[in-house]
Design a protein around this motif. Sequence first.
Motif, PDB file in Angstrom:
ATOM      1  N   TYR A 195       0.824  -1.201   0.000  1.00  0.00           N
ATOM      2  CA  TYR A 195       0.000   0.000   0.000  1.00  0.00           C
ATOM      3  C   TYR A 195       0.860   1.255   0.000  1.00  0.00           C
ATOM      4  CZ  TYR A 195      -3.828  -3.167   1.201  1.00  0.00           C
ATOM      5  OH  TYR A 195      -4.752  -4.183   1.200  1.00  0.00           O
ATOM      6  N   ARG A 196       0.319   2.281  -0.641  1.00  0.00           N
ATOM      7  CA  ARG A 196       1.010   3.576  -0.701  1.00  0.00           C
ATOM      8  C   ARG A 196       0.952   4.245   0.669  1.00  0.00           C
ATOM      9  NH1 ARG A 196       2.535   6.908  -4.777  1.00  0.00           N
ATOM     10  NH2 ARG A 196       1.624   5.470  -6.292  1.00  0.00           N
ATOM     11  N   LEU A 197       2.097   4.777   1.108  1.00  0.00           N
ATOM     12  CA  LEU A 197       2.202   5.380   2.435  1.00  0.00           C
ATOM     13  C   LEU A 197       2.550   6.852   2.384  1.00  0.00           C
ATOM     14  CD1 LEU A 197       4.244   2.514   4.169  1.00  0.00           C
ATOM     15  CD2 LEU A 197       1.767   2.804   4.115  1.00  0.00           C
ATOM     16  N   THR A 198       2.592   7.431   1.186  1.00  0.00           N
ATOM     17  CA  THR A 198       2.953   8.844   1.051  1.00  0.00           C
ATOM     18  C   THR A 198       1.926   9.557   0.182  1.00  0.00           C
ATOM     19  OG1 THR A 198       4.341   8.370  -0.889  1.00  0.00           O
ATOM     20  CG2 THR A 198       5.425   8.370   1.271  1.00  0.00           C
ATOM     21  N   GLY A 199       1.904  10.882   0.302  1.00  0.00           N
ATOM     22  CA  GLY A 199       1.024  11.691  -0.526  1.00  0.00           C
ATOM     23  C   GLY A 199      -0.230  12.120   0.212  1.00  0.00           C
ATOM     24  N   ASN A 200      -0.887  13.131  -0.344  1.00  0.00           N
ATOM     25  CA  ASN A 200      -2.109  13.665   0.249  1.00  0.00           C
ATOM     26  C   ASN A 200      -3.310  12.986  -0.398  1.00  0.00           C
ATOM     27  OD1 ASN A 200      -3.939  15.214   1.646  1.00  0.00           O
ATOM     28  ND2 ASN A 200      -3.810  16.940   0.208  1.00  0.00           N
ATOM     29  N   ASP A 201      -4.238  12.473   0.429  1.00  0.00           N
ATOM     30  CA  ASP A 201      -5.408  11.800  -0.130  1.00  0.00           C
ATOM     31  C   ASP A 201      -6.738  12.397   0.337  1.00  0.00           C
ATOM     32  OD1 ASP A 201      -5.312  11.020   2.474  1.00  0.00           O
ATOM     33  OD2 ASP A 201      -5.353   8.857   2.092  1.00  0.00           O
ATOM     34  N   ASP A 202      -6.684  13.371   1.275  1.00  0.00           N
ATOM     35  CA  ASP A 202      -7.909  14.029   1.778  1.00  0.00           C
ATOM     36  C   ASP A 202      -8.962  12.990   2.168  1.00  0.00           C
ATOM     37  OD1 ASP A 202      -6.867  16.570   1.312  1.00  0.00           O
ATOM     38  OD2 ASP A 202      -7.529  16.556  -0.774  1.00  0.00           O
TER      39      ASP A 202
ATOM     40  N   GLY B 108      -5.501  -2.930   9.926  1.00  0.00           N
ATOM     41  CA  GLY B 108      -4.039  -2.885   9.853  1.00  0.00           C
ATOM     42  C   GLY B 108      -3.499  -1.535   9.457  1.00  0.00           C
ATOM     43  N   ASP B 109      -4.375  -0.597   9.122  1.00  0.00           N
ATOM     44  CA  ASP B 109      -3.950   0.750   8.733  1.00  0.00           C
ATOM     45  C   ASP B 109      -3.571   1.523  10.000  1.00  0.00           C
ATOM     46  OD1 ASP B 109      -3.585   3.279   7.772  1.00  0.00           O
ATOM     47  OD2 ASP B 109      -5.536   3.428   6.765  1.00  0.00           O
ATOM     48  N   PRO B 110      -2.319   2.014  10.071  1.00  0.00           N
ATOM     49  CA  PRO B 110      -1.929   2.823  11.242  1.00  0.00           C
ATOM     50  C   PRO B 110      -2.796   4.052  11.414  1.00  0.00           C
ATOM     51  CG  PRO B 110       0.005   2.137   9.997  1.00  0.00           C
ATOM     52  CD  PRO B 110      -1.189   1.781   9.173  1.00  0.00           C
ATOM     53  N   GLY B 111      -3.465   4.492  10.352  1.00  0.00           N
ATOM     54  CA  GLY B 111      -4.319   5.671  10.442  1.00  0.00           C
ATOM     55  C   GLY B 111      -5.570   5.447  11.256  1.00  0.00           C
ATOM     56  N   ILE B 112      -5.873   4.182  11.617  1.00  0.00           N
ATOM     57  CA  ILE B 112      -7.044   3.911  12.452  1.00  0.00           C
ATOM     58  C   ILE B 112      -6.864   4.535  13.833  1.00  0.00           C
ATOM     59  CG2 ILE B 112      -8.401   2.101  13.567  1.00  0.00           C
ATOM     60  CD1 ILE B 112      -7.814   0.300  11.209  1.00  0.00           C
ATOM     61  N   THR B 113      -5.682   4.375  14.380  1.00  0.00           N
ATOM     62  CA  THR B 113      -5.399   4.925  15.713  1.00  0.00           C
ATOM     63  C   THR B 113      -4.906   6.360  15.643  1.00  0.00           C
ATOM     64  OG1 THR B 113      -3.172   3.954  15.601  1.00  0.00           O
ATOM     65  CG2 THR B 113      -4.917   2.655  16.661  1.00  0.00           C
ATOM     66  N   ASP B 114      -4.212   6.694  14.554  1.00  0.00           N
ATOM     67  CA  ASP B 114      -3.691   8.056  14.406  1.00  0.00           C
ATOM     68  C   ASP B 114      -3.903   8.510  12.960  1.00  0.00           C
ATOM     69  OD1 ASP B 114      -2.402  10.451  14.500  1.00  0.00           O
ATOM     70  OD2 ASP B 114      -0.385   9.620  14.707  1.00  0.00           O
ATOM     71  N   PRO B 115      -5.018   9.212  12.679  1.00  0.00           N
ATOM     72  CA  PRO B 115      -5.306   9.637  11.296  1.00  0.00           C
ATOM     73  C   PRO B 115      -4.215  10.492  10.679  1.00  0.00           C
ATOM     74  CG  PRO B 115      -7.231   9.920  12.710  1.00  0.00           C
ATOM     75  CD  PRO B 115      -6.075   9.581  13.612  1.00  0.00           C
ATOM     76  N   ALA B 116      -3.332  11.063  11.499  1.00  0.00           N
ATOM     77  CA  ALA B 116      -2.269  11.920  10.964  1.00  0.00           C
ATOM     78  C   ALA B 116      -0.928  11.201  10.867  1.00  0.00           C
ATOM     79  CB  ALA B 116      -2.125  13.168  11.830  1.00  0.00           C
ATOM     80  N   ALA B 117      -0.929   9.881  11.110  1.00  0.00           N
ATOM     81  CA  ALA B 117       0.324   9.125  11.086  1.00  0.00           C
ATOM     82  C   ALA B 117       0.970   9.186   9.709  1.00  0.00           C
ATOM     83  CB  ALA B 117       0.059   7.673  11.479  1.00  0.00           C
ATOM     84  N   GLU B 118       2.281   9.315   9.695  1.00  0.00           N
ATOM     85  CA  GLU B 118       3.000   9.416   8.425  1.00  0.00           C
ATOM     86  C   GLU B 118       2.908   8.126   7.617  1.00  0.00           C
ATOM     87  OE1 GLU B 118       4.473  11.924   6.904  1.00  0.00           O
ATOM     88  OE2 GLU B 118       3.853  13.302   8.496  1.00  0.00           O
ATOM     89  N   ASN B 119       2.846   6.999   8.304  1.00  0.00           N
ATOM     90  CA  ASN B 119       2.818   5.704   7.617  1.00  0.00           C
ATOM     91  C   ASN B 119       1.389   5.164   7.427  1.00  0.00           C
ATOM     92  OD1 ASN B 119       2.378   5.265  10.331  1.00  0.00           O
ATOM     93  ND2 ASN B 119       3.505   3.312  10.371  1.00  0.00           N
ATOM     94  N   ARG B 120       0.413   6.042   7.476  1.00  0.00           N
ATOM     95  CA  ARG B 120      -0.969   5.616   7.228  1.00  0.00           C
ATOM     96  C   ARG B 120      -1.143   5.281   5.750  1.00  0.00           C
ATOM     97  NH1 ARG B 120      -1.027  11.151   7.063  1.00  0.00           N
ATOM     98  NH2 ARG B 120      -2.254  12.111   5.381  1.00  0.00           N
ATOM     99  N   TYR B 121      -2.118   4.442   5.482  1.00  0.00           N
ATOM    100  CA  TYR B 121      -2.399   4.078   4.087  1.00  0.00           C
ATOM    101  C   TYR B 121      -3.028   5.262   3.364  1.00  0.00           C
ATOM    102  CZ  TYR B 121      -1.876  -0.771   5.719  1.00  0.00           C
ATOM    103  OH  TYR B 121      -1.411  -1.939   6.271  1.00  0.00           O
ATOM    104  N   ARG B 122      -2.677   5.404   2.068  1.00  0.00           N
ATOM    105  CA  ARG B 122      -3.261   6.476   1.239  1.00  0.00           C
ATOM    106  C   ARG B 122      -4.337   5.867   0.342  1.00  0.00           C
ATOM    107  NH1 ARG B 122       0.328   8.144   4.530  1.00  0.00           N
ATOM    108  NH2 ARG B 122       1.161  10.260   4.308  1.00  0.00           N
ATOM    109  N   TYR B 123      -5.517   6.489   0.341  1.00  0.00           N
ATOM    110  CA  TYR B 123      -6.680   5.919  -0.335  1.00  0.00           C
ATOM    111  C   TYR B 123      -7.014   6.619  -1.653  1.00  0.00           C
ATOM    112  CZ  TYR B 123      -7.519   3.273   3.900  1.00  0.00           C
ATOM    113  OH  TYR B 123      -7.391   2.408   4.951  1.00  0.00           O
ATOM    114  N   ALA B 124      -6.219   7.562  -2.055  1.00  0.00           N
ATOM    115  CA  ALA B 124      -6.471   8.257  -3.325  1.00  0.00           C
ATOM    116  C   ALA B 124      -5.214   8.979  -3.764  1.00  0.00           C
ATOM    117  CB  ALA B 124      -7.634   9.240  -3.191  1.00  0.00           C
TER     118      ALA B 124
END
Length: 526
Positions: free
Chosen positions: A235-242, A250-266
Amino acid sequence: MNNIDINAIPAEKFELANREGEIHDKKLDTKPVGYLRDATRRFVKNKASIVGMVIIIVLLLFAFIAPLFSQYDVTYTNGFYSNVYPKISTDPIVGFWDGASTEELNTANYYYYRAIEKEGGKKAITKFYGKRTVSTKALNGVVTTETLYKFRLDSYTKLGYKFVDLTAEQYRDLQKYQNETGKRVIYPMQITTAQGTGQVMFNVNDANYWYKTYLTGKNRGEPVLDENGDYIPIYRLTGNDDYDSIRLDGDPGITDPAAENRYRYAQINQTGYRCRVCYYDYFVYLNGYEPLYILGSNSIGQDLLVCLASGTRFSFILALGVAIINLIIGAIYGAIEGYYGGKVDMIMERIVDVLSGVPFMIVAVLFNMHLQQYVGTVGALLFAFVLTGWIGVASTVRMQFYRFKKQEYVLAARTLGARDRRLIVKHIFPNALGTIITSAALFIPSVIFSESMLSFLGIIRFDDVSSGVVSLGTLLSAGQGASNLINYPHLILFPSLVIALLMISFNLFGNGLRDAFNPNLRGTEG
């Protein structure tokens, strides 16, 4: 001769008559039977004709009612759901009309379809039968082995994931839908290439490759599994996806939506956002219902049930329209020929001889080439059928008029001052009506077959989906070919079945009418 005196005969010579044996005229208890009632009785006794009539009624109901039970109309197409298999419900019995096919594929393809369920829960493999190892020996003597997996593959969910381009508003609406319903549609984007390592994603155009794979070697396309035998996501971990909606487990963004290693959805592009969606759920989001094709779909994603109903309806309307027009023209022409006879009959028969010598195929081709741009495909086809189609009816009417015009009741009516028009319409034509109707009924299947043949051969084309006109011959043509016959037999099976039923039923029905109206012709070929 001696006269006998009756009074002198002794009384003992007389005997009482037995009155029980006397015969008297009896009053008829039965009602008189008219021509139509008698014909109806004979028709009802013909079981084959009743079967034909029932089939015609069923096909008529199918043509006009079946589209009401479908979620689609004949103009709807969906390229993603092209050539899907018939599916009777969204939760069918596995192995029976379940929209799936039995496949035997290699390891890479097996794990490819298994990964669809692994990521989003949609089962592409509905039943697993087992695996086997096969060995092949090349010309150079090298023996290679390969593992083949046999399973039931759902043609609806095997699509898995697709890339779609959305505007900013559409992207926000889709996230809102996810938040309100709790149903995940958008999935993380993948890393296609990594700096210094080159390509990471096996096929950058296939949204189903969310896992790490072998890019070269004998295991090319197979997943690289971790020590637990699980897929390794890319999964992509960089870039802005709004993105502010449901996240994948398993997405780190579940616990921290601002995490740098969160999955990018767009990914942001020129039109808005490029997203990766589960197409089955995305279809439900767009249409409000799950994809379901009771008789499957064709190569452009049309519902085959609706296409068959539309094609059957078109065949009915065209055949009945042509039969009525030919009946009117042929009846008038044949009545004039048969009633007046002589020079009038001779001249009109020569005209018939000229027209009947023109091959129908040539007429259809020429009319389609030169009239289609003015009256349309259906109009050109109608002209082609009418140009010479009335000749058979005219010949039948002519023979009937020669048969009845010298009858006593016609001569009596003429003696009483009846004019030619009255003699034709009131006295002769009604007696010929049974034969004429029979002739028209037997003409209907020939129109259906000819129209299907012309569209099957491509002489008459109904390729414009927006017109809403579908021909059974076009459906047959689209389903022909060895690959379709093996892989998608429903494309040719259902249209063939409908055409066969139409031809058989109308022939049985027409023969029944012939036997009912003309008992002396019973058993002859129509």
